[in-house]
Design a protein around this motif. Sequence first.
Motif, PDB file in Angstrom:
ATOM      1  N   UNK A  93       0.902  -1.116  -0.013  1.00  0.00           N
ATOM      2  CA  UNK A  93       0.077  -0.012   0.074  1.00  0.00           C
ATOM      3  C   UNK A  93       0.881   1.327  -0.203  1.00  0.00           C
ATOM      4  N   UNK A  94       0.445   2.148  -0.784  1.00  0.00           N
ATOM      5  CA  UNK A  94       1.074   3.452  -0.846  1.00  0.00           C
ATOM      6  C   UNK A  94       0.233   4.292  -0.069  1.00  0.00           C
ATOM      7  N   UNK A  95       0.622   5.230   0.917  1.00  0.00           N
ATOM      8  CA  UNK A  95      -0.101   6.306   1.782  1.00  0.00           C
ATOM      9  C   UNK A  95       0.706   7.363   1.287  1.00  0.00           C
ATOM     10  N   UNK A  96       0.187   8.805   0.954  1.00  0.00           N
ATOM     11  CA  UNK A  96       0.582   9.790   0.672  1.00  0.00           C
ATOM     12  C   UNK A  96      -0.420  10.824   0.868  1.00  0.00           C
ATOM     13  N   UNK A  97       0.048  12.089   0.615  1.00  0.00           N
ATOM     14  CA  UNK A  97      -0.842  13.420   0.557  1.00  0.00           C
ATOM     15  C   UNK A  97      -1.759  13.353   1.297  1.00  0.00           C
ATOM     16  N   UNK A  98      -1.782  12.802   2.346  1.00  0.00           N
ATOM     17  CA  UNK A  98      -3.034  12.880   3.618  1.00  0.00           C
ATOM     18  C   UNK A  98      -3.149  14.352   4.046  1.00  0.00           C
ATOM     19  N   UNK A  99      -4.415  14.887   4.391  1.00  0.00           N
ATOM     20  CA  UNK A  99      -4.540  16.070   5.132  1.00  0.00           C
ATOM     21  C   UNK A  99      -3.687  16.093   6.366  1.00  0.00           C
ATOM     22  N   UNK A 131       9.234   4.712   5.285  1.00  0.00           N
ATOM     23  CA  UNK A 131       9.106   6.110   5.088  1.00  0.00           C
ATOM     24  C   UNK A 131       9.991   6.583   4.128  1.00  0.00           C
ATOM     25  N   UNK A 132       9.440   7.409   3.306  1.00  0.00           N
ATOM     26  CA  UNK A 132      10.123   8.047   2.158  1.00  0.00           C
ATOM     27  C   UNK A 132      10.336   9.644   2.114  1.00  0.00           C
ATOM     28  N   UNK A 133      11.445  10.153   1.865  1.00  0.00           N
ATOM     29  CA  UNK A 133      11.732  11.588   2.003  1.00  0.00           C
ATOM     30  C   UNK A 133      11.437  12.607   0.525  1.00  0.00           C
ATOM     31  N   UNK A 134      10.709  11.689  -0.437  1.00  0.00           N
ATOM     32  CA  UNK A 134      10.813  12.374  -1.567  1.00  0.00           C
ATOM     33  C   UNK A 134       9.148  12.334  -2.068  1.00  0.00           C
ATOM     34  N   UNK A 135       8.812  13.164  -2.911  1.00  0.00           N
ATOM     35  CA  UNK A 135       7.416  13.116  -3.409  1.00  0.00           C
ATOM     36  C   UNK A 135       6.802  11.818  -4.023  1.00  0.00           C
ATOM     37  N   UNK A 136       5.774  11.683  -3.362  1.00  0.00           N
ATOM     38  CA  UNK A 136       5.106  10.529  -3.901  1.00  0.00           C
ATOM     39  C   UNK A 136       3.889  10.848  -5.020  1.00  0.00           C
ATOM     40  N   UNK A 137       3.334  12.034  -4.684  1.00  0.00           N
ATOM     41  CA  UNK A 137       2.029  12.401  -5.322  1.00  0.00           C
ATOM     42  C   UNK A 137       2.417  12.732  -6.813  1.00  0.00           C
ATOM     43  N   UNK A 138       3.419  13.105  -7.270  1.00  0.00           N
ATOM     44  CA  UNK A 138       3.804  12.951  -8.660  1.00  0.00           C
ATOM     45  C   UNK A 138       4.558  11.810  -9.100  1.00  0.00           C
ATOM     46  N   UNK A 139       3.753  10.725  -9.536  1.00  0.00           N
ATOM     47  CA  UNK A 139       4.333   9.449  -9.564  1.00  0.00           C
ATOM     48  C   UNK A 139       3.606   8.737 -10.557  1.00  0.00           C
ATOM     49  N   UNK A 140       4.008   7.780 -11.264  1.00  0.00           N
ATOM     50  CA  UNK A 140       3.507   6.531 -12.169  1.00  0.00           C
ATOM     51  C   UNK A 140       3.482   5.281 -11.439  1.00  0.00           C
ATOM     52  N   UNK A 157       8.394  11.716 -17.566  1.00  0.00           N
ATOM     53  CA  UNK A 157       8.627  13.013 -17.312  1.00  0.00           C
ATOM     54  C   UNK A 157      10.016  13.209 -16.155  1.00  0.00           C
ATOM     55  N   UNK A 158      10.459  14.444 -15.975  1.00  0.00           N
ATOM     56  CA  UNK A 158      11.564  14.522 -14.709  1.00  0.00           C
ATOM     57  C   UNK A 158      10.779  14.624 -13.452  1.00  0.00           C
ATOM     58  N   UNK A 159      11.576  14.405 -12.476  1.00  0.00           N
ATOM     59  CA  UNK A 159      11.268  14.534 -11.206  1.00  0.00           C
ATOM     60  C   UNK A 159       9.913  13.597 -10.731  1.00  0.00           C
ATOM     61  N   UNK A 160       9.836  12.441 -11.247  1.00  0.00           N
ATOM     62  CA  UNK A 160       8.528  11.484 -10.932  1.00  0.00           C
ATOM     63  C   UNK A 160       9.235  10.320 -10.243  1.00  0.00           C
ATOM     64  N   UNK A 161       8.282   9.882  -9.582  1.00  0.00           N
ATOM     65  CA  UNK A 161       8.627   8.746  -8.591  1.00  0.00           C
ATOM     66  C   UNK A 161       7.789   7.505  -9.222  1.00  0.00           C
ATOM     67  N   UNK A 162       8.583   6.449  -9.735  1.00  0.00           N
ATOM     68  CA  UNK A 162       8.013   5.400 -10.546  1.00  0.00           C
ATOM     69  C   UNK A 162       7.675   4.317  -9.285  1.00  0.00           C
ATOM     70  N   UNK A 163       6.615   3.678  -9.138  1.00  0.00           N
ATOM     71  CA  UNK A 163       6.116   2.991  -8.230  1.00  0.00           C
ATOM     72  C   UNK A 163       5.601   1.539  -8.782  1.00  0.00           C
ATOM     73  N   UNK A 164       6.352   0.473  -8.321  1.00  0.00           N
ATOM     74  CA  UNK A 164       5.922  -0.622  -8.832  1.00  0.00           C
ATOM     75  C   UNK A 164       5.647  -2.147  -7.903  1.00  0.00           C
ATOM     76  N   UNK A 165       4.471  -2.507  -7.823  1.00  0.00           N
ATOM     77  CA  UNK A 165       3.937  -3.294  -6.964  1.00  0.00           C
ATOM     78  C   UNK A 165       4.778  -4.336  -6.698  1.00  0.00           C
ATOM     79  N   UNK A 166       5.398  -5.087  -7.467  1.00  0.00           N
ATOM     80  CA  UNK A 166       6.124  -6.325  -7.280  1.00  0.00           C
ATOM     81  C   UNK A 166       7.536  -6.326  -7.762  1.00  0.00           C
ATOM     82  N   UNK A 167       8.072  -6.326  -8.982  1.00  0.00           N
ATOM     83  CA  UNK A 167       9.477  -6.283  -9.285  1.00  0.00           C
ATOM     84  C   UNK A 167       9.789  -5.193 -10.464  1.00  0.00           C
TER      85      UNK A 167
END
Length: 215
Positions: A93-99, A131-140, A157-167
């Motif tokens: 699970x990815x948890x990000x950008x919560x109020x 916990x990660x210290x970079x932006x997850x909201x701007x992601x694929x 695009x530049x400055x993106x986070x690539x999220x992969x569930x498995x491998x």
Amino acid sequence: MFRKKKTISTAYLDLRNYSPNALTKIKRITASVIILAKEAEQEYYDAFSQIRVICPNILKLSSDALISIQNGFSEINSNTVNPNAIYIISGFSIIHSLPDDVTVRIIINGCAIVDSVSHINPIQTNGSVLKVNFDIEKSKIYENSLMLDKQFLTCCENNYTIIVGNELTITPEISIEDLQNKNINFIVGNKINCNKGIYGYIAANSVYGNKIELC
């Protein structure tokens, strides 16, 4: 003649609405999470104590507590979060950008990735919270596996986070300069495969559930 007691095997079992009499009909429970009624009478707990239980997480919650079960790949953000729910995370699970005023209560049996600005309260943890210290909201996001080659990287695009569930597999023609120019971060639920030449960049700019394997 006595009726044979039943055996229950499941990932998640909510017993809050069971009566003491219903509990006496259960012989054995194998589960990852069991929820018990917090306000129940002693008779209820006496009946439960007679059951053979194999379970790492036994919780006592009020009857009106909301439970949200997250299996496989899931994303919890400002658009999807229920601040009143307890999240049981059995997958990735990815948890990000919560109020700012929301703290998510979670039970971890899998892996949770949390950005630096979101607040969580791990009730029980049998998996991992990273916990990660970079932006997850701007992601694929890719729920299963991904092969990242040079053509694919060119389209990112530049400055993106690539999220992969498995491998994640990064092909050998990608250089450390290619990755630095794109300034891409990686979050991978299981394993990253890459060559030795980019290992330093990947190790410094990635969060992963299992390992980095050189190929």
